[in-house]
Write an enzyme that holds these catalytic residues in place. Structure first.
Site, short mmCIF file in Angstrom:
data_model
loop_
_atom_site.label_atom_id
_atom_site.label_comp_id
_atom_site.label_asym_id
_atom_site.label_seq_id
_atom_site.Cartn_x
_atom_site.Cartn_y
_atom_site.Cartn_z
N LYS A 27 0.82 -1.20 0.00
CA LYS A 27 0.00 0.00 0.00
C LYS A 27 0.86 1.26 0.00
O LYS A 27 0.45 2.30 -0.52
CB LYS A 27 -0.95 -0.03 1.19
N GLU A 29 -1.04 6.47 8.20
CA GLU A 29 -1.61 7.48 7.32
C GLU A 29 -2.67 8.24 8.11
O GLU A 29 -3.17 7.74 9.13
CB GLU A 29 -2.24 6.84 6.09
N HIS A 71 -12.40 -2.44 10.86
CA HIS A 71 -11.95 -2.05 9.52
C HIS A 71 -12.21 -3.15 8.49
O HIS A 71 -11.60 -3.16 7.42
CB HIS A 71 -10.47 -1.67 9.52
N ARG A 115 -7.16 -8.26 -7.06
CA ARG A 115 -7.84 -9.55 -6.94
C ARG A 115 -9.34 -9.32 -6.99
O ARG A 115 -9.81 -8.18 -7.06
CB ARG A 115 -7.49 -10.20 -5.60
#
Length: 614
Positions: free
Chosen positions: A116, A183, A218, A274
């Site tokens: 990521k 982040e 999450h 995916r």
């Protein structure tokens, strides 16, 4: 042309891929761990190959064993599904190097987007290198994998190191890669994603948007397509960014580009190289079989012109074996029965009589409804879940029904903080007050009566049940006319069906019993012994394992006699690929510590005892 596909996965996605392959006339090969020897995906595939062991690291994450299995079974292609090795470039290369067709994007595309951090850099976004007080709150996130694992929200700088350590451990266990990054955490954002499909001839389709904002830990719980309430400008921007991300890595096949949307602005999150868990809602809206399209693209076929036109609205709910009221603790045990109305789509990796173990994700099934409008699709799905028959471990079914019927969801005003705001009200027990009586009457059916009939009323029979965290005592009688109970009229009673007339309204109760566990409609009860076991007691402050799992860590330096603070993490359990902390219930002294790293525990195992300070 592909003739035989090995599915490098398990559970519902393996079954779903097998189904499409069979519809296309393609033979299928399953792989299974020892724990999955009798799993549905292994039973429905044409051929199954054993991967010795139970832990993912020894089985479904062993690319070398999977390639060997494909060659041994005569497969000519491999479909990775999602999770496990689906975004592992090394595995994709190994499949291709073995002369097999990889039903997925090029390894180079996986590599570019697998991390990521690298994906953000590719899109011109730099992650936080150093976190200061001004940056809070932040999200600690695994660089590899997905599914919400290896993620922690940090709101205090003092909690950052602990969150980093926990995220690294969880990510390493789930994905074999402990890299994490931080982040900014977007408060009140909506999780929006775009499905892309690309061929080897330069065509990239953006197949609409999905809203996946209802999440726990999450990880998505309810998803829908198209995402409601987006402006035409923002929708066009999302599509353009998704196509840009796909073209940037010369993408091929099905993939998803994810965003957080807040204040009508899109914040790029990542690209999943995916198939997504929630792909059925896109299939329903666009009338596509994305697995079939993946196979066609892998065979070299071009996408047929422009994308098909979207029609109607679709909503998917993930049915988990977990207890939302108790920190989403995963549940295990025998799934005695699972049935949903035919009006909706059911994707599952389980069938009646299967066991739900501790080694893998607690996802039982995905239930999907499609209708001309959003309101109709939501109503259809809520009704189907409400009427579903689920006999087995505790599930999140009631939470799903209440979420779908919540005013915020009905008005499409949800965001990723929905469960932070509403979990208590959504998990407050609301069992049917007549369920214990129906359970008792069903149990009493066919039991012998005492002696001959006399001209006196029989003595009442008494039964006790645990329901909704409380004990309930019910009384009924055997009479000349059959079973009777105060306040209701018993219209019918047998072992599987009880009909009661309550104030002139007939109510039907379907009953299933498996040992001491009784299911009356959507209400679960436990039959209690007539005389409670006085020995089944634990000292105050006892910490019991809330789930089956493995003790993976004990707090550094923690020993008997140590002073602890209320809420302090003492040890961590891992179950179904997630880590759960066990915290001190009060400020006091740790008087006993029975847990050790590596120890396998069952629910109710005594882990530690904290004596509260007077």
């Amino acid at each position: 042309m592909i003739t035989s596909v090995l599915v490098a996965n398990r559970g519902e996605i393996a079954c779903r891929i097998v189904r499409t392959c069979h519809e296309l006339g393609i033979r299928t090969v399953a792989v299974h761990s020892d724990a999955d020897g009798n799993a549905l995906h292994a039973r429905t595939a044409d051929t199954a190959v054993r991967l010795p062991g139970a832990a993912p690291a020894d089985t479904y994450l062993r690319g070398d064993l999977i390639v060997k299995a494909a060659l041994a079974a005569g497969a000519d292609a491999v479909h990775p599904g999602y999770g496990f090795l689906s975004e592992n470039a090394g595995f994709a290369r190994a499949v291709q190097d073995a002369g097999l067709v990889w039903i997925g994007p090029p390894p180079e595309a996986i590599e570019a987007m697998a991390s990521k951090t690298r994906a953000k850099e590719l899109m011109g976004i730099a992650p936080l290198r150093e976190v200061t007080e001004a940056d809070l709150p932040v999200l600690v996130k695994a660089a590899a994998g997905g599914g919400g694992r290896g993620m922690r929200v940090v709101r205090r700088l003092a909690d950052l190191d602990g969150a980093l350590a926990a995220a690294r451990a969880e990510a390493a266990s789930a994905f074999g890669d402990g890299e994490v990054f931080t982040e900014p955490y977007v408060e009140g954002g909506r999780h929006i994603e775009v499905q892309v499909l690309a061929d080897t001839h330069g065509t990239v389709w953006a197949l609409g948007t999905r809203d996946c904002s209802l999440q726990r830990r999450h990880q998505k719980v309810i998803e829908e397509a198209p995402a409601p309430g987006l402006t035409a400008r923002l929708t066009e921007e999302l599509h353009a960014l998704a196509v840009r991300a796909a073209r940037a890595v010369s993408y091929v096949g099905a993939g998803t580009v994810e965003f957080l949307v807040a204040d009508d602005r899109a914040h790029f999150l990542e690209m999943n190289t995916r198939l997504q868990v929630e792909h059925p809602v896109t299939e329903a809206v666009f009338g596509l079989d994305l697995v079939a399209e993946q196979i066609r693209v892998a065979e070299g076929h071009a996408l047929d012109g422009d994308p098909p036109r979207a029609r109607g609205h679709a909503v998917e709910a993930r049915l988990y074996a977990e207890d939302p009221a108790h920190d989403w603790a995963p549940q295990t045990g025998r799934l005695h029965r699972l049935a949903v109305p035919d009006a909706v789509r059911l994707d599952t990796g389980y069938t009646d009589g299967d066991d739900i173990g501790v080694h893998y994700d607690p996802l039982l099934a995905k239930v999907v409804a499609h209708a001309p409008t959003r309101a109709e699709a939501v109503r259809k799905l809520a009704s189907a879940l409400d009427r579903a028959v689920i006999h087995g471990p505790v599930t999140n079914r009631d939470l799903l029904v209440r979420s779908l019927r919540h005013k915020e969801f009905a008005e499409a005003r949800t965001d990723t903080g929905f469960y932070d705001r509403h979990l208590p009200e959504l998990t407050t027990p609301a069992p049917d007050p007549y369920a214990p009586l129906a359970a008792a009457l069903a149990d009493a059916h066919g039991r012998s009566r005492f002696g001959g009939w006399r001209n006196v009323a029989s003595q009442p029979q008494v039964k006790r049940y645990a329901m909704g965290g409380e004990e309930h005592e019910v009384r009924y009688r055997h009479t000349r006319g059959g079973l009777a109970a105060e306040g209701v009229r018993v219209v019918h009673a047998d072992a599987g069906l009880v009909i009661l007339d309550v104030d002139g309204v007939r109510r039907r109760f379907e009953v299933g019993r498996y040992g001491d566990r009784v299911y009356v409609g959507a209400t679960a009860l436990t039959a209690l012994p007539r005389f409670p076991d006085a020995t089944a007691r634990h000292a105050p402050g006892s910490l019991l394992a809330p789930m089956p799992g493995t003790v993976v860590r004990v707090a550094e330096g923690l020993t008997e006699g140590a002073a602890v603070e209320a809420g302090q993490p003492l040890l961590w359990l891992e179950a179904m690929k997630m880590q759960h902390s066990i915290t001190a219930p009060a400020t006091g002294t740790l008087t006993a510590l029975h847990a050790t790293p590596g120890q396998q525990v069952e629910p109710g195992t005594l882990l530690a005892v904290v004596e509260a300070t007077p």
